[in-house]
Design an enzyme around this catalytic site. Structure first.
Site, mmCIF file in Angstrom:
data_model
loop_
_atom_site.group_PDB
_atom_site.id
_atom_site.type_symbol
_atom_site.label_atom_id
_atom_site.label_comp_id
_atom_site.label_asym_id
_atom_site.label_seq_id
_atom_site.Cartn_x
_atom_site.Cartn_y
_atom_site.Cartn_z
ATOM 1 N N THR A 191 0.812 -1.226 0.000
ATOM 2 C CA THR A 191 0.000 0.000 0.000
ATOM 3 C C THR A 191 0.845 1.276 0.000
ATOM 4 O O THR A 191 0.321 2.368 -0.185
ATOM 5 C CB THR A 191 -0.911 0.072 1.247
ATOM 6 O OG1 THR A 191 -0.079 0.153 2.405
ATOM 7 C CG2 THR A 191 -1.827 -1.128 1.328
ATOM 8 N N CYS A 384 -9.471 5.629 -45.396
ATOM 9 C CA CYS A 384 -8.681 6.818 -45.681
ATOM 10 C C CYS A 384 -7.499 6.478 -46.583
ATOM 11 O O CYS A 384 -7.711 6.202 -47.761
ATOM 12 C CB CYS A 384 -8.297 7.517 -44.385
ATOM 13 S SG CYS A 384 -8.106 9.295 -44.628
ATOM 14 N N HIS A 510 -13.424 8.186 -41.680
ATOM 15 C CA HIS A 510 -13.048 7.203 -40.662
ATOM 16 C C HIS A 510 -14.291 6.685 -39.934
ATOM 17 O O HIS A 510 -14.656 7.236 -38.903
ATOM 18 C CB HIS A 510 -12.111 7.840 -39.639
ATOM 19 C CG HIS A 510 -10.771 8.204 -40.189
ATOM 20 N ND1 HIS A 510 -9.663 7.404 -40.015
ATOM 21 C CD2 HIS A 510 -10.370 9.255 -40.935
ATOM 22 C CE1 HIS A 510 -8.619 7.966 -40.614
ATOM 23 N NE2 HIS A 510 -9.022 9.086 -41.181
ATOM 24 N N GLU A 512 -14.579 4.165 -38.109
ATOM 25 C CA GLU A 512 -14.254 3.591 -36.793
ATOM 26 C C GLU A 512 -14.493 4.584 -35.655
ATOM 27 O O GLU A 512 -14.720 4.192 -34.513
ATOM 28 C CB GLU A 512 -12.797 3.098 -36.776
ATOM 29 C CG GLU A 512 -11.695 4.173 -36.737
ATOM 30 C CD GLU A 512 -11.307 4.722 -38.124
ATOM 31 O OE1 GLU A 512 -12.109 4.558 -39.057
ATOM 32 O OE2 GLU A 512 -10.224 5.324 -38.235
HETATM 33 N N1 GLN Z 1 -2.326 10.707 -46.005
HETATM 34 C C1 GLN Z 1 -3.656 10.701 -46.565
HETATM 35 C C2 GLN Z 1 -4.224 12.108 -46.684
HETATM 36 O O1 GLN Z 1 -3.769 13.001 -46.023
HETATM 37 C C3 GLN Z 1 -4.580 9.809 -45.764
HETATM 38 C C4 GLN Z 1 -4.837 10.279 -44.388
HETATM 39 C C5 GLN Z 1 -5.389 9.241 -43.469
HETATM 40 O O2 GLN Z 1 -5.310 8.053 -43.749
HETATM 41 N N2 GLN Z 1 -5.957 9.649 -42.329
HETATM 42 O O3 GLN Z 1 -5.134 12.308 -47.428
#
Ligand code: GLN
Length: 540
Positions: A191, A384, A510, A512
């Site tokens: 602790t 991307c 993106h 995600e």
């Molecule tokens: N490098 C690429 C761009 O700027 C893809 C960017 C990324 O994958 N977030 O468009």
């Protein structure tokens, strides 16, 4: 002053104890009791935001709807609470100083000497109160990055001390997260590091109300008593945080330890009912009892550090649970792939995701991975830079334009299928100048994207400078790669997909970043479903 109640989460002994997950879990439990909650993170470094940081330094840069480039903990907040965060939810020392210095230049301090106390601490407090003052939240949780005792976090700790004083005892709670290590040689939990860490906090004028103790083993009653006595907290405010199988177990573990009840008692909020966490439990049930599994390859450039792709990994967890299927993620270094080994390296995969990224390193390996997925009918998902690689691959190998490239990689390429956006061409400052945040996207009726989303209009988050060069769109569509998602205002291509392939989708945005436990992202869910189907057909 607003009616919101404020929870301050600090950490001690070591970093990486999981303050973000504890904050998100507590937020989840309070939300499940009907309270409105937001979570904010202060990062004590001098960068204005993590946007210009190498992912090896800081893991993924999470992007909010309003285009803020933020710490990856904000991703956890959103995934747990299913509620968007914004620029106001992530503030760095750099931003605090920048704001103060800009005001100094405008002459707003009327000739006074500008100092850490009170000007920097006032600016920190303004940023704490700002979220509560929107009137949208019953509870604001503020996580202070780093460890108590770090030189750079001192102004934040002092601002928390002042805020607690201003807010009064029933409107603020201080939670201190520490480590209770197990010493194998002594055969016991220790602790002392926690005692020292609390002393450090006390020196800064903060008595924690609740201790959350990370530990590999359960805390015995004796250990709890000792911690309570030496850290001046009631014994029921010593909360055990055992290492968990998954981060998604933590809300239930915190519920078992009654962390939510301790906070509510501090705030004098009555809590007779149980929090409504049935759907969370249902998610966990599916996550832990999969009926099948798939192997997905994540082809990236920062694969040594999985934190660099945090949101993608978590989106797979959500999508796996939605399909009652375990997703085995293989992290594959794009630089290791070439024309000779790609088949061998990727042959056991049921699906291939080519990850986002910047710069030239690994790009050719990513293109080989796309070609392998396209030619062998393996479900493919490009995000991307991953989409951009799919476009380059198609141009080179289907349209037979061998020199096709992105001007990010070869600025004078003769077939620039990916090019800098018009409004990016004059930009010289790197910080916060990409195409960032949420933009709308119209989906082509009858396309796979339309079918997956079940609607024709979506909003998704962006972080890039380059885009598909519309000059070549007709060539692509004639050969079966169609733009199924378009920005209605700028006509920028947002989604490309292949006809005549089981599942081949790339997004300039993106997805995600918007996948949560409550709403797994449909593109991830359907990608996993496609991978499962591919696996089943291959096994027939
Ligand atoms: N490098 C690429 C761009 O700027 C893809 C960017 C990324 O994958 N977030 O468009």
């Amino acid at each position: 002053m607003s009616k919101a109640k404020y929870i301050f989460v600090t950490g001690g002994v070591t970093s990486s104890l999981g303050k973000g997950i504890i904050s998100a879990s507590l937020g989840k439990l309070l939300q499940a009791r009907g309270l409105t909650v937001t979570i904010q993170k202060f990062d004590p470094y001098l960068n204005i935001d993590p946007g210009t940081l190498n992912p090896y330094e800081h893991g993924e840069c999470y992007v909010t709807d309003d285009g803020a480039e933020t710490d990856l903990d904000l991703g956890h907040y959103e995934r747990f609470l299913s509620q968007p965060t914004s620029q106001a939810n992530n503030i760095t020392t750099g931003r605090i100083y920048d704001n103060v210095i800009q005001r100094e230049r405008k002459g707003e301090f009327l000739g006074k000497t500008v100092q850490v106390i009170p000007h920097i601490t006032d600016e920190i407090k303004n940023n704490i109160y700002k979220l509560g003052e929107t009137g949208k939240y019953d509870i604001v949780i503020t996580e202070i990055g780093g460890c108590v005792g770090d030189i750079e976090s001192l102004p934040f700790i002092e601002a928390v001390r002042q805020a607690r004083f201003e807010l009064g005892p029933t409107n603020s709670a201080s939670i201190h997260l520490t480590l209770v290590p197990y010493l194998r040689a002594a055969g016991e939990l220790k602790t002392k590091p926690t005692q020292h860490s609390v002393k450090e906090l006390l020196e800064a004028g903060i008595q924690p109300d609740i201790l959350v103790c990370r530990s590999e083993y359960g805390l015995s009653q004796d250990i709890r008593k000792k911690l309570a006595l030496f850290c001046n907290v009631p014994i029921n405010a010593v909360i055990e945080a055992r290492d968990a199988e998954t981060i998604y177990d933590v809300p239930l573990l915190m519920r078992k330890e009654k962390l939510d009840e301790r906070v509510l008692s501090k705030f004098k909020i009555s809590y007779k009912k149980e929090p409504k966490i049935e759907s969370w439990k249902e998610f966990l049930g599916k996550l832990k009892n999969p009926t099948g599994d798939v192997n997905i390859g994540l082809i990236g450039k920062y694969v040594e550090l999985p934190d660099a792709y945090k949101s993608i990994a978590e989106a797979f967890v959500h999508a796996g649970a939605a399909n009652e299927c375990k997703v085995n993620l293989s992290w594959i270094h794009a630089e290791d792939l070439d024309g000779d080994n790609v088949h061998r390296e990727l042959k056991d995969l049921d699906g291939i995701l080519v990850a986002p990224g910047f710069g030239e390193r690994g790009i050719e390996g990513k293109i080989y991975a796309v070609q392998y997925a396209r030619e062998n009918n393996i479900p493919f998902f490009g995000i991307c830079l991953g989409l951009q690689c799919a476009i380059i691959e198609f141009a080179r190998n289907v349209l037979k334009k061998k020199k096709a490239n992105s001007t990010e990689m070869v600025s004078k390429t003769s077939y620039p299928v990916i090019d800098l956006m018009e409004d990016q061409k004059k930009i010289t400052n790197m910080g916060g100048t990409m195409r960032l945040g949420s933009y709308s996207c119209h989906l082509k009726k009858g396309s796979r994207a339309h079918n997956v989303y079940g609607t024709t209009k979506v909003n998704e988050r962006h972080r890039h400078r380059y885009e598909f060069n519309n000059k070549y769109l007709e060539d692509f569509e004639n050969e079966g790669m169609i733009a199924s998602g378009i920005n209605p205002d700028t006509k920028l291509v947002e989604i490309m997909e292949l006809n005549n392939h089981p599942w081949f989708v790339g997004t300039q945005y993106h997805p995600e970043l918007k996948s949560t436990v409550k709403d797994p992202h449909p593109l991830f869910v359907r990608f996993i479903r496609a991978a499962l189907e591919t696996k089943q057909t291959n096994n027939l």
